[in-house]
Design an enzyme around this catalytic site. Structure first.
Site, short mmCIF file in Angstrom:
data_model
loop_
_atom_site.label_atom_id
_atom_site.label_comp_id
_atom_site.label_asym_id
_atom_site.label_seq_id
_atom_site.Cartn_x
_atom_site.Cartn_y
_atom_site.Cartn_z
N CYS A 10 0.83 -1.21 0.00
CA CYS A 10 0.00 0.00 0.00
C CYS A 10 0.87 1.27 0.00
CB CYS A 10 -0.90 -0.03 1.24
SG CYS A 10 -1.74 1.54 1.55
N SER A 63 -3.04 8.76 5.84
CA SER A 63 -1.58 8.78 5.93
C SER A 63 -1.01 10.16 6.26
CB SER A 63 -0.97 8.26 4.64
OG SER A 63 -1.53 8.92 3.51
N1 GSH Z 1 -6.48 8.37 1.74
C1 GSH Z 1 -6.06 7.19 2.43
C2 GSH Z 1 -5.98 6.05 1.43
C3 GSH Z 1 -5.72 4.69 2.08
C4 GSH Z 1 -5.98 3.54 1.12
O1 GSH Z 1 -6.45 3.73 -0.01
N2 GSH Z 1 -5.69 2.30 1.57
C5 GSH Z 1 -5.98 1.12 0.80
C6 GSH Z 1 -4.73 0.28 0.53
S1 GSH Z 1 -3.53 1.14 -0.41
C7 GSH Z 1 -6.91 0.20 1.57
O2 GSH Z 1 -6.81 0.08 2.78
N3 GSH Z 1 -7.80 -0.49 0.85
C8 GSH Z 1 -8.66 -1.48 1.42
C9 GSH Z 1 -10.09 -1.20 1.13
O3 GSH Z 1 -10.42 -0.06 0.67
O4 GSH Z 1 -10.88 -2.11 1.36
C10 GSH Z 1 -4.72 7.48 3.12
O5 GSH Z 1 -4.01 8.41 2.71
O6 GSH Z 1 -4.40 6.82 4.12
#
Ligand code: GSH
Length: 203
Positions: A10, A63
């Site tokens: 990720c 993040s």
């Molecule tokens: N805007 C968020 C994005 C986080 C994100 O997209 N995480 C993804 C993995 S890269 C996730 O947890 N996906 C699992 C899901 O949506 O079920 C950040 O900056 O933390």
């Protein structure tokens, strides 16, 4: 002790791992299988995503929010500029990165979007064009803000690391962006923060 719930591939989790290693304090990283998420992820983050940071009764997600907290809690080396004007400019840049670049990174990361090649091609083109526009800044500057490594470099590094992996080829005019990326990739904290799955993303 801080605990970071992190995805091994990720890019958003990679940002937080990078900051934790830059700070050199004690922390624990818990790898989360995104194909089979434990139930407590949805309890800690209503959007069901990683990264998530837990420290005693504080639970944070997003993040950039996590990284600003770590930066304030462990101020050395400081990654947000000390000057309020520069701090505000940095936040605006971070916001622009999310809108202009990471919206498209999310499309490339989302398994459901894999079935939509048009959306994916558009995402690649947007990222390529926007990164190419950063070339003039990086011709003059060692890092995004000048001589000092900052939160902006942290925020963009996981994308630069994944360009081959996402099938994005930058134009020749973006050579300063590539050189800048190599400078960031050579930082010890960047290398320490890479997971085995990330190490093989780039040849
Ligand atoms: N805007 C968020 C994005 C986080 C994100 O997209 N995480 C993804 C993995 S890269 C996730 O947890 N996906 C699992 C899901 O949506 O079920 C950040 O900056 O933390």
């Amino acid at each position: 002790m801080m605990v970071l719930y992190s995805g091994t591939t990720c890019p958003f989790s990679q940002r937080c791992r990078f900051v934790l290693f830059e700070k050199g304090m004690d922390f624990e990283i818990r790898d989360i299988d995104l194909y089979n998420k434990p139930e407590d992820i949805a309890v800690m983050n209503p959007y069901g995503q990683v990264p998530i940071l837990v420290e005693r009764d504080l639970v944070l997600y997003e993040s950039n929010i996590i990284n600003e907290y770590i930066d304030e809690r462990f101020p050395h080396p400081q990654l947000m500029p000390a000057d309020p004007t520069m701090r505000a400019r940095t936040r605006l840049f971070l916001y622009n990165f999310e809108r202009e670049l990471f919206t498209y990174v999310s499309i490339l990361e989302d398994r459901r979007q894999a079935a939509d090649p048009k959306a994916q091609d558009k995402a690649r083109a947007q990222i390529r064009d926007h990164l190419a526009q950063l070339a003039p800044i990086l011709t003059k500057n060692k890092y995004m803000l000048g001589e000092e490594f900052s939160m902006l470099d942290v925020a963009i590094a996981p994308l630069l690391w994944r360009l081959d992996h996402y099938g994005i080829e930058l134009p020749k005019s973006a050579a300063p962006v590539q050189k800048y990326a190599e400078r960031v990739f050579s930082r010890p904290a960047f290398i320490e923060a890479l997971t085995p799955s990330e190490k093989v993303m780039r040849r």
